[in-house]
Design a protein around this motif. Structure first.
Motif, PDB file in Angstrom:
ATOM      1  N   GLY A  22       0.852  -1.178   0.000  1.00  0.00           N
ATOM      2  CA  GLY A  22       0.000   0.000   0.000  1.00  0.00           C
ATOM      3  C   GLY A  22       0.896   1.237   0.000  1.00  0.00           C
ATOM      4  N   VAL A  23       0.733   2.092  -1.003  1.00  0.00           N
ATOM      5  CA  VAL A  23       1.623   3.243  -1.175  1.00  0.00           C
ATOM      6  C   VAL A  23       0.817   4.539  -1.157  1.00  0.00           C
ATOM      7  CG1 VAL A  23       3.373   4.326  -2.638  1.00  0.00           C
ATOM      8  CG2 VAL A  23       3.165   1.829  -2.598  1.00  0.00           C
ATOM      9  N   TYR A  24       1.286   5.498  -0.378  1.00  0.00           N
ATOM     10  CA  TYR A  24       0.723   6.846  -0.451  1.00  0.00           C
ATOM     11  C   TYR A  24       1.734   7.722  -1.178  1.00  0.00           C
ATOM     12  CZ  TYR A  24      -1.382  11.302   0.641  1.00  0.00           C
ATOM     13  OH  TYR A  24      -1.955  12.543   0.517  1.00  0.00           O
ATOM     14  N   HIS A  25       1.335   8.243  -2.335  1.00  0.00           N
ATOM     15  CA  HIS A  25       2.214   9.138  -3.098  1.00  0.00           C
ATOM     16  C   HIS A  25       1.787  10.574  -2.846  1.00  0.00           C
ATOM     17  CE1 HIS A  25       3.734  10.800  -7.193  1.00  0.00           C
ATOM     18  NE2 HIS A  25       4.637  10.953  -6.236  1.00  0.00           N
ATOM     19  N   ASP A  26       2.619  11.286  -2.123  1.00  0.00           N
ATOM     20  CA  ASP A  26       2.378  12.701  -1.829  1.00  0.00           C
ATOM     21  C   ASP A  26       2.916  13.514  -3.009  1.00  0.00           C
ATOM     22  OD1 ASP A  26       2.178  15.262  -0.884  1.00  0.00           O
ATOM     23  OD2 ASP A  26       3.362  14.938   0.933  1.00  0.00           O
ATOM     24  N   GLU A  27       2.017  14.097  -3.792  1.00  0.00           N
ATOM     25  CA  GLU A  27       2.413  14.832  -4.992  1.00  0.00           C
ATOM     26  C   GLU A  27       2.714  16.303  -4.722  1.00  0.00           C
ATOM     27  OE1 GLU A  27      -0.452  14.304  -8.082  1.00  0.00           O
ATOM     28  OE2 GLU A  27      -0.037  12.159  -8.295  1.00  0.00           O
ATOM     29  N   LYS A  28       2.639  16.702  -3.485  1.00  0.00           N
ATOM     30  CA  LYS A  28       2.906  18.114  -3.178  1.00  0.00           C
ATOM     31  C   LYS A  28       4.364  18.455  -3.476  1.00  0.00           C
ATOM     32  CE  LYS A  28       2.293  21.722   0.257  1.00  0.00           C
ATOM     33  NZ  LYS A  28       1.729  22.089   1.579  1.00  0.00           N
ATOM     34  N   ARG A  29       4.559  19.615  -4.093  1.00  0.00           N
ATOM     35  CA  ARG A  29       5.911  20.081  -4.432  1.00  0.00           C
ATOM     36  C   ARG A  29       6.357  21.051  -3.336  1.00  0.00           C
ATOM     37  NH1 ARG A  29       4.348  22.048 -10.311  1.00  0.00           N
ATOM     38  NH2 ARG A  29       2.426  22.463  -9.168  1.00  0.00           N
ATOM     39  N   TYR A  30       7.198  20.558  -2.442  1.00  0.00           N
ATOM     40  CA  TYR A  30       7.504  21.305  -1.218  1.00  0.00           C
ATOM     41  C   TYR A  30       8.442  22.485  -1.445  1.00  0.00           C
ATOM     42  CZ  TYR A  30       4.956  17.843   1.430  1.00  0.00           C
ATOM     43  OH  TYR A  30       3.948  17.047   1.928  1.00  0.00           O
ATOM     44  N   ASP A  31       9.017  22.578  -2.622  1.00  0.00           N
ATOM     45  CA  ASP A  31       9.854  23.745  -2.932  1.00  0.00           C
ATOM     46  C   ASP A  31       9.079  24.813  -3.709  1.00  0.00           C
ATOM     47  OD1 ASP A  31       9.643  22.038  -5.080  1.00  0.00           O
ATOM     48  OD2 ASP A  31      11.687  22.342  -5.796  1.00  0.00           O
ATOM     49  N   LEU A  32       7.774  24.666  -3.795  1.00  0.00           N
ATOM     50  CA  LEU A  32       6.914  25.654  -4.441  1.00  0.00           C
ATOM     51  C   LEU A  32       6.092  26.341  -3.355  1.00  0.00           C
ATOM     52  CD1 LEU A  32       6.055  26.756  -7.237  1.00  0.00           C
ATOM     53  CD2 LEU A  32       4.201  25.081  -7.214  1.00  0.00           C
ATOM     54  N   ILE A  33       6.454  27.577  -3.036  1.00  0.00           N
ATOM     55  CA  ILE A  33       5.813  28.315  -1.935  1.00  0.00           C
ATOM     56  C   ILE A  33       5.089  29.526  -2.522  1.00  0.00           C
ATOM     57  CG2 ILE A  33       6.149  29.370   0.327  1.00  0.00           C
ATOM     58  CD1 ILE A  33       7.180  26.483   0.170  1.00  0.00           C
ATOM     59  N   ASN A  34       3.766  29.525  -2.397  1.00  0.00           N
ATOM     60  CA  ASN A  34       2.955  30.629  -2.929  1.00  0.00           C
ATOM     61  C   ASN A  34       3.262  30.908  -4.396  1.00  0.00           C
ATOM     62  OD1 ASN A  34       1.714  31.068  -0.381  1.00  0.00           O
ATOM     63  ND2 ASN A  34       3.476  32.327   0.273  1.00  0.00           N
ATOM     64  N   GLY A  35       3.406  29.843  -5.169  1.00  0.00           N
ATOM     65  CA  GLY A  35       3.658  29.972  -6.590  1.00  0.00           C
ATOM     66  C   GLY A  35       5.082  30.309  -6.969  1.00  0.00           C
ATOM     67  N   LYS A  36       5.970  30.366  -6.007  1.00  0.00           N
ATOM     68  CA  LYS A  36       7.370  30.707  -6.274  1.00  0.00           C
ATOM     69  C   LYS A  36       8.282  29.537  -5.904  1.00  0.00           C
ATOM     70  CE  LYS A  36       6.569  35.603  -5.247  1.00  0.00           C
ATOM     71  NZ  LYS A  36       6.937  36.748  -4.390  1.00  0.00           N
ATOM     72  N   LEU A  37       9.331  29.395  -6.682  1.00  0.00           N
ATOM     73  CA  LEU A  37      10.310  28.357  -6.392  1.00  0.00           C
ATOM     74  C   LEU A  37      11.165  28.794  -5.217  1.00  0.00           C
ATOM     75  CD1 LEU A  37      11.419  25.637  -7.412  1.00  0.00           C
ATOM     76  CD2 LEU A  37      13.046  26.927  -8.794  1.00  0.00           C
ATOM     77  N   GLU A  38      11.120  28.035  -4.107  1.00  0.00           N
ATOM     78  CA  GLU A  38      11.823  28.412  -2.881  1.00  0.00           C
ATOM     79  C   GLU A  38      12.372  27.163  -2.220  1.00  0.00           C
ATOM     80  OE1 GLU A  38      13.830  29.911  -0.858  1.00  0.00           O
ATOM     81  OE2 GLU A  38      12.579  31.685  -1.143  1.00  0.00           O
ATOM     82  N   ARG A  39      13.561  26.751  -2.666  1.00  0.00           N
ATOM     83  CA  ARG A  39      14.172  25.542  -2.120  1.00  0.00           C
ATOM     84  C   ARG A  39      14.754  25.746  -0.724  1.00  0.00           C
ATOM     85  NH1 ARG A  39      15.905  21.641  -6.358  1.00  0.00           N
ATOM     86  NH2 ARG A  39      17.900  21.365  -5.334  1.00  0.00           N
ATOM     87  N   SER A  40      14.915  26.982  -0.291  1.00  0.00           N
ATOM     88  CA  SER A  40      15.601  27.253   0.970  1.00  0.00           C
ATOM     89  C   SER A  40      14.812  26.807   2.190  1.00  0.00           C
ATOM     90  CB  SER A  40      15.926  28.747   1.092  1.00  0.00           C
ATOM     91  OG  SER A  40      14.750  29.510   1.152  1.00  0.00           O
ATOM     92  N   ALA A  79      12.402  24.159   1.758  1.00  0.00           N
ATOM     93  CA  ALA A  79      11.696  22.967   1.282  1.00  0.00           C
ATOM     94  C   ALA A  79      11.724  21.830   2.298  1.00  0.00           C
ATOM     95  CB  ALA A  79      12.293  22.504  -0.046  1.00  0.00           C
ATOM     96  N   TYR A  80      12.855  21.643   2.996  1.00  0.00           N
ATOM     97  CA  TYR A  80      12.923  20.545   3.960  1.00  0.00           C
ATOM     98  C   TYR A  80      12.036  20.792   5.174  1.00  0.00           C
ATOM     99  CZ  TYR A  80      16.206  17.710   1.458  1.00  0.00           C
ATOM    100  OH  TYR A  80      16.766  16.879   0.504  1.00  0.00           O
ATOM    101  N   ASN A  81      11.873  22.046   5.566  1.00  0.00           N
ATOM    102  CA  ASN A  81      10.929  22.358   6.641  1.00  0.00           C
ATOM    103  C   ASN A  81       9.513  21.978   6.230  1.00  0.00           C
ATOM    104  OD1 ASN A  81      13.279  24.263   6.854  1.00  0.00           O
ATOM    105  ND2 ASN A  81      12.273  24.731   8.785  1.00  0.00           N
ATOM    106  N   LYS A  82       9.139  22.383   5.018  1.00  0.00           N
ATOM    107  CA  LYS A  82       7.793  22.116   4.531  1.00  0.00           C
ATOM    108  C   LYS A  82       7.571  20.623   4.342  1.00  0.00           C
ATOM    109  CE  LYS A  82       6.427  26.352   4.395  1.00  0.00           C
ATOM    110  NZ  LYS A  82       5.372  26.803   5.359  1.00  0.00           N
ATOM    111  N   ALA A  83       8.588  19.936   3.848  1.00  0.00           N
ATOM    112  CA  ALA A  83       8.472  18.489   3.673  1.00  0.00           C
ATOM    113  C   ALA A  83       8.287  17.786   5.015  1.00  0.00           C
ATOM    114  CB  ALA A  83       9.691  17.941   2.951  1.00  0.00           C
ATOM    115  N   LEU A  84       8.988  18.256   6.035  1.00  0.00           N
ATOM    116  CA  LEU A  84       8.852  17.662   7.369  1.00  0.00           C
ATOM    117  C   LEU A  84       7.414  17.769   7.867  1.00  0.00           C
ATOM    118  CD1 LEU A  84      10.126  16.384   9.871  1.00  0.00           C
ATOM    119  CD2 LEU A  84      10.669  18.679  10.685  1.00  0.00           C
ATOM    120  N   GLU A  85       6.814  18.933   7.674  1.00  0.00           N
ATOM    121  CA  GLU A  85       5.405  19.105   8.061  1.00  0.00           C
ATOM    122  C   GLU A  85       4.528  18.103   7.315  1.00  0.00           C
ATOM    123  OE1 GLU A  85       4.402  23.120   7.175  1.00  0.00           O
ATOM    124  OE2 GLU A  85       5.887  23.983   8.547  1.00  0.00           O
ATOM    125  N   GLY A  86       4.781  17.955   6.006  1.00  0.00           N
ATOM    126  CA  GLY A  86       3.981  17.038   5.203  1.00  0.00           C
ATOM    127  C   GLY A  86       4.150  15.585   5.618  1.00  0.00           C
TER     128      GLY A  86
END
Length: 403
Positions: free
Chosen positions: A240-258, A260-267
């Motif tokens: 059983g696989v859950y594929h999280d398609e959220k792009r964690y380096d996309l913040i308010n429509g802007k590319l923001e990798r700085s 991304a790991y914080n946002k991914a942790l929340e997810g």
């Protein structure tokens, strides 16, 4: 002769004094750590008790491993965060900031505010030392691999480091961390549970990692689309696989990798709360190698992108990063090494050496946590998606214990 004897006695005396001081210092640190660990149930004091527990463990490790103990108190009390509770979600989230900053490529410095994300060819640059060539075809049939056989027969740590890893300049390795026998024999199997999500696939850099022929704006042509293929292949194996398609380096429509790991942790934490049976965490990325390096192998007659397993060591050159504590480091290392060995036996040429780097990259959340760099910017979408089936097969061989 008499003068030489005095010098010898003096040298022995100095050596003995240093040894006594080292032992007494260690005892002092242990007593201090123990006193913190035994603090009573005072409100809001749990963080201090946890710190005492960690410091006591570090003291013991220092005497066994011979490094890091002398700076334990200074490192723990000298930073901005004095008392870090590793069980605190807020604390863990804040401490991931360092690895976020470390992962930002220089190419982002001059990018505009509006991110046409899918057209970007940014990625994770980890393979400068590992030039790849097109390899011989593989067919998924097990064959003895000389490197794996030698590792299993000798259990030689130096051979392990030389043939199975690339050690980045940001980190360091010690033999007590890489017990070859323990890493190869650790039981990482899990029983499949029908109707339960046991594997999470997510993408910390989902918005910024695409391929040579990716169509702009098409998520299915990005690393996220490849994650969907991997999920399908694992489901064929009965997981059983859950594929999280959220792009964690996309913040308010802007590319923001700085961040991304914080946002991914929340997810990740939210996904695990919703699916408590999840035992495997896969952060799927795409590597970046520069122009003119089209690397692939051939599996089942198809051009297939090459993969690289990645471990965050939570270590600098001088030792552990105590505020990025990873209780699952041994599990992480065993998981990637066992996967690497299976891949070498069944799909020789499919994997690069495992990459070891200094920070933690959210791999501390489970022992079966894995960061994978699948393909690079010069691979086609088809080549990347062709890697899903052999990758799922290798994962199944380790998780099921079959093969």
């Amino acid at each position: 002769m008499e003068q030489g004897g005095h010098i010898l006695v003096k040298e022995l005396g100095d050596s003995m004094r240093k040894e006594i001081i080292r032992i007494l210092s260690g005892i002092g640190v242990a007593v201090f750590a123990g006193s913190l660990f035994t603090v009573g149930e005072i409100p809001k004091i749990d963080g201090i008790r946890q710190m005492g527990k960690m410091l006591l463990a570090q003291t013991g490790n220092a005497f066994v491993d011979g490094q890091g103990g002398q700076d334990a108190v200074a490192e723990m009390l000298g930073g901005q965060i004095y008392f870090h509770n590793p069980d605190s979600e807020e604390g863990s989230q804040a401490l991931v900031l360092a690895e976020n900053r470390e992962r930002v490529e220089s190419v982002l410095a001059d990018e505009g505010a509006e991110a046409e994300t899918m057209g970007k060819l940014t990625g994770d640059v980890y393979n400068e030392k590992s030039a790849e060539t097109v390899t011989q075809p593989a067919d998924g049939i097990r064959r003895n691999n000389a490197y794996v056989e030698r590792l299993r027969s000798t259990l030689d740590t130096n051979y392990l480091w030389k043939k199975f890893y690339i050690v980045d300049s940001t980190t360091s390795v010690t033999k007590n961390i890489f017990d070859v026998k323990k890493l190869l024999e650790m039981n990482l199997t899990m029983k499949k549970k029908k109707g339960k999500k046991q594997i999470l696939i997510y993408h910390t850099h989902g918005a910024s990692e695409s391929f040579s022929d990716s169509r702009s704006g098409k998520i299915e042509d990005s690393i996220v689309g490849v994650g969907g293929e991997l999920a399908k292949e694992l489901e064929k194996k009965g997981y059983g696989v859950y594929h999280d398609e959220k792009r964690y380096d996309l913040i308010n429509g802007k590319l923001e990798r700085s961040i991304a790991y914080n946002k991914a942790l929340e997810g990740i934490q939210a996904n695990r709360r919703a699916n408590p049976e999840i035992e495997v965490l896969i952060d799927l990325h795409r590597d970046s190698v520069g122009q003119g390096k089209h690397t692939y192998t051939t599996i089942f007659g198809k051009k297939t992108a090459i993969v690289m397993f990645f471990n965050g060591m939570s270590r600098t050159k001088s030792g552990e990063i105590s505020y990025l504590y990873n209780p699952n480091l041994q599990g992480n290392l065993a998981f990637s090494l066992q996967l690497k060995c299976k891949a070498m036996e069944y799909y020789d040429g499919f994997t690069k050496p495992i990459y070891l780097k200094g920070y933690r990259y959210n791999l501390h959340l489970a022992k079966r946590s894995l960061l994978i760099e699948l393909g690079n910017e010069n691979n086609t979408v088809e080549e990347a998606k062709n890697a899903a089936a052999p990758l799922a097969d290798v994962l199944d061989k380790v998780l099921s214990g079959q093969g």
